[in-house]
Design a protein around this motif. Structure first.
Motif, PDB file in Angstrom:
ATOM      1  N   LYS A  47      -6.851   2.617   7.920  1.00 23.00           N
ATOM      2  CA  LYS A  47      -6.512   3.689   7.111  1.00 23.00           C
ATOM      3  C   LYS A  47      -5.437   4.589   7.352  1.00 23.00           C
ATOM      4  O   LYS A  47      -5.269   5.404   6.394  1.00 23.00           O
ATOM      5  N   SER A  48      -5.102   5.096   8.546  1.00 23.59           N
ATOM      6  CA  SER A  48      -4.449   6.086   9.009  1.00 23.59           C
ATOM      7  C   SER A  48      -3.688   5.671  10.345  1.00 23.59           C
ATOM      8  O   SER A  48      -4.341   4.771  10.941  1.00 23.59           O
ATOM      9  N   ALA A  51       0.774  -0.939   0.022  1.00 23.61           N
ATOM     10  CA  ALA A  51       0.054   0.092   0.238  1.00 23.61           C
ATOM     11  C   ALA A  51       0.961   1.285   0.053  1.00 23.61           C
ATOM     12  O   ALA A  51       1.900   1.178   0.605  1.00 23.61           O
ATOM     13  N   LYS A  52       0.322   2.356  -0.485  1.00 26.96           N
ATOM     14  CA  LYS A  52       1.140   3.544  -0.562  1.00 26.96           C
ATOM     15  C   LYS A  52       0.630   4.389   0.512  1.00 26.96           C
ATOM     16  O   LYS A  52      -0.394   4.351   1.197  1.00 26.96           O
ATOM     17  N   THR A  53       1.496   5.161   1.024  1.00 30.30           N
ATOM     18  CA  THR A  53       1.422   6.275   2.148  1.00 30.30           C
ATOM     19  C   THR A  53       1.301   7.554   1.813  1.00 30.30           C
ATOM     20  O   THR A  53       1.837   7.942   0.755  1.00 30.30           O
ATOM     21  N   THR A  54       0.434   8.450   2.278  1.00 30.63           N
ATOM     22  CA  THR A  54       0.619   9.823   2.184  1.00 30.63           C
ATOM     23  C   THR A  54       0.835  10.735   3.640  1.00 30.63           C
ATOM     24  O   THR A  54       0.212  10.409   4.456  1.00 30.63           O
ATOM     25  N   GLN A  55       2.019  11.441   3.561  1.00 26.63           N
ATOM     26  CA  GLN A  55       2.481  12.069   4.802  1.00 26.63           C
ATOM     27  C   GLN A  55       2.572  13.646   4.143  1.00 26.63           C
ATOM     28  O   GLN A  55       2.846  13.936   3.350  1.00 26.63           O
ATOM     29  N   ASN A 114      -1.648   8.655   6.106  1.00 25.63           N
ATOM     30  CA  ASN A 114      -2.765   7.842   5.480  1.00 25.63           C
ATOM     31  C   ASN A 114      -2.226   6.519   4.697  1.00 25.63           C
ATOM     32  O   ASN A 114      -1.266   6.762   3.834  1.00 25.63           O
ATOM     33  N   HIS A 115      -3.008   5.938   5.012  1.00 27.96           N
ATOM     34  CA  HIS A 115      -2.723   4.386   4.308  1.00 27.96           C
ATOM     35  C   HIS A 115      -3.946   3.933   3.796  1.00 27.96           C
ATOM     36  O   HIS A 115      -4.278   2.741   4.294  1.00 27.96           O
ATOM     37  N   SER A 116      -4.953   4.553   3.091  1.00 24.18           N
ATOM     38  CA  SER A 116      -6.251   4.106   2.840  1.00 24.18           C
ATOM     39  C   SER A 116      -6.280   2.713   1.982  1.00 24.18           C
ATOM     40  O   SER A 116      -7.464   2.032   2.217  1.00 24.18           O
ATOM     41  N   THR A 117      -5.349   2.556   1.324  1.00 23.17           N
ATOM     42  CA  THR A 117      -5.410   0.996   0.677  1.00 23.17           C
ATOM     43  C   THR A 117      -4.571  -0.056   1.341  1.00 23.17           C
ATOM     44  O   THR A 117      -4.500  -1.019   0.787  1.00 23.17           O
ATOM     45  N   ILE A 118      -4.260   0.010   2.556  1.00 24.66           N
ATOM     46  CA  ILE A 118      -3.981  -1.001   3.284  1.00 24.66           C
ATOM     47  C   ILE A 118      -4.426  -2.146   3.316  1.00 24.66           C
ATOM     48  O   ILE A 118      -5.820  -2.281   3.480  1.00 24.66           O
ATOM     49  N   SER A 119      -3.752  -3.413   3.129  1.00 24.84           N
ATOM     50  CA  SER A 119      -4.542  -4.795   3.474  1.00 24.84           C
ATOM     51  C   SER A 119      -4.134  -5.291   4.640  1.00 24.84           C
ATOM     52  O   SER A 119      -3.561  -4.843   5.471  1.00 24.84           O
ATOM     53  N   GLY A 120      -5.105  -6.190   4.922  1.00 20.97           N
ATOM     54  CA  GLY A 120      -5.359  -6.961   6.214  1.00 20.97           C
ATOM     55  C   GLY A 120      -3.972  -7.381   6.795  1.00 20.97           C
ATOM     56  O   GLY A 120      -4.045  -7.310   8.072  1.00 20.97           O
ATOM     57  N   ASN A 121      -3.153  -7.616   6.067  1.00 24.13           N
ATOM     58  CA  ASN A 121      -1.995  -8.574   6.662  1.00 24.13           C
ATOM     59  C   ASN A 121      -0.719  -7.395   6.588  1.00 24.13           C
ATOM     60  O   ASN A 121       0.374  -7.952   6.473  1.00 24.13           O
TER      61      ASN A 121
END
Lengths: 109, 119
Positions: free
Chosen positions: A69-70, A2-6, A23-30
């Motif tokens: 997500k964050s 996942a990509k992060t935004t800072q 922010n990491h809104s596309t983070i997956s469960g693992n």
């Protein structure tokens, strides 16, 4: 991964808490959330990491929202030596860390 | 614990020469080490993953014949920049991954970096 935004940069008064968002809104469960920092002309320094629970160590606290997500890295009492670029990285494992642009934290007297 | 060193800390060389940078894990064995490059005012870019006893895995766009990686022991990985040119001038940083099962297994530990200047 996942990509992060800072935020590009932040200021903090010495002795106050520094709260660095990510922010990491596309983070997956693992995927874990890792935080590193890089003081000028040095190698990155590991700070903390977590999966979904909040974490605390001698350096900082990591608060992860319930939806993951964050997150927020908290330096409880910032000092001048905490001036650095802080990187929030999301990864399945520590085998591959992709560094973004990070947040340049400036602690002032 | 979990200390990683690099040598040299800085090096200046002439264009066309080769430069070797060492990365050592001082208090743990590392089957996996990583090499990064960082240009001024930019973030770290992963160049390659170095596995002890096997060939390194290079990221897309990184020339394996130019950046030779050797991971001959569990505590040492070397990066050789061959036929260096001014555009190779950069800050090279390695990291090491402690073996699974220990107390520091969940993260990479970084060396202090090597600043290469090619004239």
């Amino acid at each position: 991964d996942a990509k992060t935004t800072q935020p590009t940069s932040m200021d903090c008064a010495e002795g106050r808490a520094a709260n660095l968002p990510c922010n990491h809104s596309t983070i997956s469960g693992n995927e874990y959330v890792y935080w590193y920092r890089q003081i000028h002309s040095q190698g990155p320094q590991y700070i903390i990491h977590g999966l979904k629970n909040n974490e605390t160590n001698e350096m900082a606290s990591l608060i992860i929202t319930e939806d993951r997500k964050s997150s927020t890295l908290i330096l409880p009492h910032a000092t001048l030596r905490d001036t650095a670029v802080y990187y929030c990285i999301v990864s399945h494992n520590t085998d591959k860390l992709i560094f973004g642009t990070g947040t340049r934290l400036q602690v002032f007297p | 614990g979990a200390v990683v060193s690099q040598h040299p800390s800085w090096v200046i060389c002439k264009s066309g020469t080769s430069v070797k940078i060492e990365c050592r894990s001082l208090d743990f064995q590392a089957t996996t080490m990583f090499w990064y490059r960082q240009f001024p005012k930019q973030s770290l870019m992963l160049m390659a993953t170095s596995n002890e006893g096997s060939k390194a895995t290079y990221e897309q766009g990184v020339e394996k014949d130019k950046f030779l990686i050797n991971h001959a022991s569990l505590t040492l990985s070397t990066l050789t920049v061959t036929s260096a040119h001014p555009e190779d001038s950069s800050f090279y940083i390695c990291s090491a991954l402690p073996p699974s099962g220990g107390s520091n297994t969940d993260t990479q530990y970084f060396g202090p970096g090597t600043r290469l200047t090619v004239l």
